[in-house]
Design a protein around this motif. Structure first.
Motif, short mmCIF file in Angstrom:
data_model
loop_
_atom_site.label_atom_id
_atom_site.label_comp_id
_atom_site.label_asym_id
_atom_site.label_seq_id
_atom_site.Cartn_x
_atom_site.Cartn_y
_atom_site.Cartn_z
N CYS A 8 68.78 -0.95 74.17
CA CYS A 8 70.16 -1.24 74.59
C CYS A 8 70.59 -2.65 74.15
O CYS A 8 69.77 -3.52 73.90
CB CYS A 8 70.26 -1.12 76.10
N SER A 35 78.77 -10.29 79.38
CA SER A 35 77.40 -10.12 78.85
C SER A 35 77.25 -10.78 77.48
O SER A 35 78.16 -10.70 76.64
CB SER A 35 77.08 -8.63 78.72
N ARG A 37 75.71 -9.57 75.26
CA ARG A 37 75.59 -8.44 74.31
C ARG A 37 76.91 -7.71 74.12
O ARG A 37 76.96 -6.66 73.47
CB ARG A 37 74.54 -7.45 74.82
N ASP A 131 67.51 0.85 87.68
CA ASP A 131 67.42 -0.53 87.20
C ASP A 131 67.19 -1.42 88.42
O ASP A 131 67.43 -1.00 89.56
CB ASP A 131 68.76 -0.90 86.51
N GLY A 143 70.66 -6.01 82.60
CA GLY A 143 70.37 -6.79 81.39
C GLY A 143 69.83 -8.16 81.74
O GLY A 143 70.02 -9.13 81.01
N GLY A 145 66.49 -8.68 82.63
CA GLY A 145 65.06 -8.78 82.35
C GLY A 145 64.18 -8.82 83.58
O GLY A 145 63.07 -9.32 83.54
N GLY A 167 63.56 -5.17 83.16
CA GLY A 167 62.39 -5.97 82.87
C GLY A 167 61.28 -5.26 82.12
O GLY A 167 60.13 -5.71 82.14
N ASP A 186 64.35 2.34 79.08
CA ASP A 186 65.51 1.66 78.50
C ASP A 186 65.22 0.15 78.55
O ASP A 186 64.87 -0.38 79.60
CB ASP A 186 66.73 2.01 79.37
N SER A 188 66.36 -3.96 77.16
CA SER A 188 67.27 -4.86 76.47
C SER A 188 66.60 -6.23 76.33
O SER A 188 66.12 -6.60 75.27
CB SER A 188 68.61 -4.97 77.20
N SER A 189 66.49 -6.98 77.45
CA SER A 189 65.91 -8.33 77.39
C SER A 189 64.50 -8.35 76.80
O SER A 189 64.13 -9.30 76.11
CB SER A 189 65.83 -8.95 78.79
O1 LIG Z 1 72.60 -5.75 78.83
C1 LIG Z 1 73.51 -6.23 79.51
O2 LIG Z 1 73.98 -7.35 79.27
C2 LIG Z 1 74.04 -5.47 80.67
C3 LIG Z 1 75.23 -5.87 81.23
C4 LIG Z 1 75.76 -5.20 82.32
C5 LIG Z 1 75.10 -4.10 82.83
C6 LIG Z 1 73.90 -3.68 82.28
C7 LIG Z 1 73.35 -4.33 81.20
N1 LIG Z 1 72.17 -3.93 80.61
C8 LIG Z 1 71.35 -2.87 81.08
O3 LIG Z 1 70.50 -3.32 82.11
C9 LIG Z 1 69.28 -2.62 82.09
C10 LIG Z 1 68.11 -3.58 82.17
O4 LIG Z 1 68.05 -4.43 81.10
P1 LIG Z 1 66.81 -5.42 80.84
O5 LIG Z 1 65.88 -4.68 79.93
O6 LIG Z 1 66.20 -5.76 82.13
O7 LIG Z 1 67.42 -6.58 80.16
C11 LIG Z 1 69.29 -1.79 80.83
O8 LIG Z 1 69.68 -0.49 81.20
C12 LIG Z 1 70.40 -2.36 80.02
O9 LIG Z 1 70.99 -1.31 79.32
#
Ligand SMILES: O=C(O)c1ccccc1N[C@@H]1O[C@H](COP(=O)(O)O)[C@@H](O)[C@H]1O
Length: 225
Positions: A8, A35, A37, A131, A143, A145, A167, A186, A188-189
């Protein structure tokens, strides 16, 4: 068990390409201005076109109104909407009816009480995403982490597919999948060198680790059975 792997917060052609080449099943694009991102629509259109059916495109929004969703859908042509805000069951039903796309509803988890509304969400969402519940004054609801206690999902039984996030990284995805038996992961961070900056090596490592986790779980389960 075949595990769905979603990368993501992709925002450049090169890191999107890495995710696709490495075999991501879903690629996620963030439409939430606070964000790091966040994607503008013109860029989303280009990145969306680059996918060319090699993975499912996921549009992540946070309590977006119809006009915003409409613009995103026109630009990205997503396969799935990830609703990551405080969207109610009524709002999810409305979004599905209006836009005709499947919805993955994100549920923030910190304690077992956060799972109380699941039966209602299951009646309307196509898929759930667990999440970590964000801290009260966080600038975004995901998002960040940060993981949550995956044991809260141990023995969870819901009638629709669910994925796990929060995370995750190459080093912990095996434990996460083994404990939760999630159908997808899933990240991202955990594949970034700095907030919003995806790292090609970390993307590849995460996807490899997730595939190994799924294989190892399959082998364990078949021995037990
Ligand atoms: O990624 C983002 O900035 C974000 C912003 C707002 C809502 C969700 C977001 N990301 C999602 O959050 C989870 C966890 O992410 P991480 O791996 O802990 O960074 C994941 O589903 C992202 O898609």
């Amino acid at each position: 068990m075949s595990l769905i792997v979603k990368i993501c917060g992709l925002s450049t052609p090169s890191t999107l390409d890495v995710a696709l080449q490495a075999g991501a099943d879903m690629v996620g694009f963030v439409f939430f201005p606070p964000s790091p991102r966040h994607l503008e629509l013109a860029r989303a259109q280009d990145l969306g076109a680059q996918v060319r059916g090699r993975a499912a495109k996921v549009a992540l929004t946070v309590d977006a109104d119809d006009e915003t969703l409409s613009g995103i859908i026109e630009a990205l042509r997503p396969d799935l909407l990830q609703l990551h805000g405080k969207e109610t069951v009524t709002r999810i039903r409305e979004v599905k009816r209006r836009f005709g796309l499947p919805v993955m509803k994100a549920i923030g988890v910190e304690t077992a009480a956060d799972l109380a509304d699941l039966p209602r969400y299951v009646t309307v969402a196509d898929r759930l995403l667990f999440d970590a519940r964000p801290p009260k004054h966080a600038t975004r609801p995901g998002g960040l982490g940060v993981p949550f206690d995956w044991r809260l999902l141990e023995n969870l039984s819901v009638d629709i597919p669910f994925m796990l996030s929060g995370g995750l990284a190459a080093g912990n995805v095996d434990d996460a999948v083994r404990i939760t038996r999630a159908g997808g992961v899933d990240v991202s961070s955990g594949v970034e060198s700095a907030p919003g900056v995806k790292d090609a090596g970390m993307i590849r490592d995460f996807i490899d680790a997730a595939r190994r986790a799924a294989t190892s779980l399959r082998e364990t389960t078949s021995h037990v059975g």
